[in-house]
Write a protein that holds these residues in place. Structure first.
Motif, mmCIF file in Angstrom:
data_model
loop_
_atom_site.group_PDB
_atom_site.id
_atom_site.type_symbol
_atom_site.label_atom_id
_atom_site.label_comp_id
_atom_site.label_asym_id
_atom_site.label_seq_id
_atom_site.Cartn_x
_atom_site.Cartn_y
_atom_site.Cartn_z
ATOM 1 N N GLN A 52 0.838 -1.189 0.000
ATOM 2 C CA GLN A 52 0.000 0.000 0.000
ATOM 3 C C GLN A 52 0.877 1.244 0.000
ATOM 4 O O GLN A 52 1.732 1.407 0.872
ATOM 5 N N ALA A 62 -0.458 7.414 -6.681
ATOM 6 C CA ALA A 62 -0.341 6.651 -7.933
ATOM 7 C C ALA A 62 1.109 6.601 -8.410
ATOM 8 O O ALA A 62 1.590 5.551 -8.855
ATOM 9 N N ASN A 65 2.957 4.262 -6.217
ATOM 10 C CA ASN A 65 2.576 2.893 -6.577
ATOM 11 C C ASN A 65 3.405 2.386 -7.751
ATOM 12 O O ASN A 65 3.844 1.228 -7.756
ATOM 13 N N LYS A 69 5.856 -0.843 -7.692
ATOM 14 C CA LYS A 69 5.750 -1.955 -8.635
ATOM 15 C C LYS A 69 7.091 -2.236 -9.303
ATOM 16 O O LYS A 69 7.500 -3.397 -9.422
ATOM 17 N N SER A 88 -2.548 -7.603 -9.227
ATOM 18 C CA SER A 88 -3.406 -6.461 -9.565
ATOM 19 C C SER A 88 -2.892 -5.224 -8.852
ATOM 20 O O SER A 88 -2.117 -5.311 -7.908
ATOM 21 N N ASP A 89 -3.323 -4.058 -9.319
ATOM 22 C CA ASP A 89 -3.074 -2.819 -8.583
ATOM 23 C C ASP A 89 -4.225 -1.864 -8.865
ATOM 24 O O ASP A 89 -4.842 -1.909 -9.927
ATOM 25 N N TYR A 90 -4.519 -1.008 -7.872
ATOM 26 C CA TYR A 90 -5.724 -0.184 -7.970
ATOM 27 C C TYR A 90 -5.718 0.902 -6.900
ATOM 28 O O TYR A 90 -4.994 0.831 -5.914
ATOM 29 N N ASN A 91 -6.570 1.907 -7.121
ATOM 30 C CA ASN A 91 -6.803 2.952 -6.146
ATOM 31 C C ASN A 91 -7.469 2.300 -4.936
ATOM 32 O O ASN A 91 -8.465 1.592 -5.070
ATOM 33 N N PHE A 92 -6.920 2.537 -3.764
ATOM 34 C CA PHE A 92 -7.419 1.896 -2.545
ATOM 35 C C PHE A 92 -7.518 2.938 -1.436
ATOM 36 O O PHE A 92 -7.133 2.713 -0.296
ATOM 37 N N TYR A 102 -2.719 3.715 -2.923
ATOM 38 C CA TYR A 102 -2.873 2.722 -3.986
ATOM 39 C C TYR A 102 -2.396 1.404 -3.426
ATOM 40 O O TYR A 102 -1.556 1.381 -2.519
ATOM 41 N N GLN A 103 -2.902 0.313 -3.977
ATOM 42 C CA GLN A 103 -2.463 -1.002 -3.533
ATOM 43 C C GLN A 103 -2.040 -1.832 -4.735
ATOM 44 O O GLN A 103 -2.766 -1.903 -5.719
ATOM 45 N N ALA A 104 -0.871 -2.435 -4.623
ATOM 46 C CA ALA A 104 -0.369 -3.369 -5.631
ATOM 47 C C ALA A 104 -0.249 -4.736 -4.957
ATOM 48 O O ALA A 104 0.342 -4.846 -3.887
#
Length: 111
Positions: A52, A62, A65, A69, A88-92, A102-104
């Protein structure tokens, strides 16, 4: 312990501090990671980790993140790691604390 291998590696790769648990007084930007599951196949361990990225704005989260990654994918060069795969990765964004993050999520095989 793979968590310590990951933390030590990321400490040397990222521009922000890395934590295994949320600090009492967190800095403005930081990375928090945790093992969410693990398993073993043919005696070879694997685990899923959530990374996170916290920052003061969604844009900065972002960008962080992306840095995370790239660094995590670079762990394939470590002797202890045999496979790194982005799940996966996304706005969290945390709606409770109103913090951008963000979370990857990565699947990592290790020795």
């Amino acid at each position: 312990m793979i968590e310590l291998v990951i933390k030590n590696y990321l400490d040397g790769q990222l521009s922000v501090p890395v934590f295994l648990e949320r600090p009492e007084k967190p800095p403005k930007k930081y990375v928090l990671f945790e093992k969410t599951s693990s398993g073993k196949s043919n005696y070879l361990p694997s685990a899923t980790f959530a990374f996170q990225s916290y920052a003061p704005s969604m844009y900065e989260a972002a960008v962080l993140n992306e840095e995370v990654k790239e660094a995590v994918e670079g762990m394939i060069t470590l002797d202890e790691v045999s496979k790194v795969s982005l799940n996966s990765d996304y706005n969290f964004t945390d709606t409770t604390t109103k913090e951008y993050r963000y979370q990857a999520v990565f699947d990592i095989n290790y020795y």
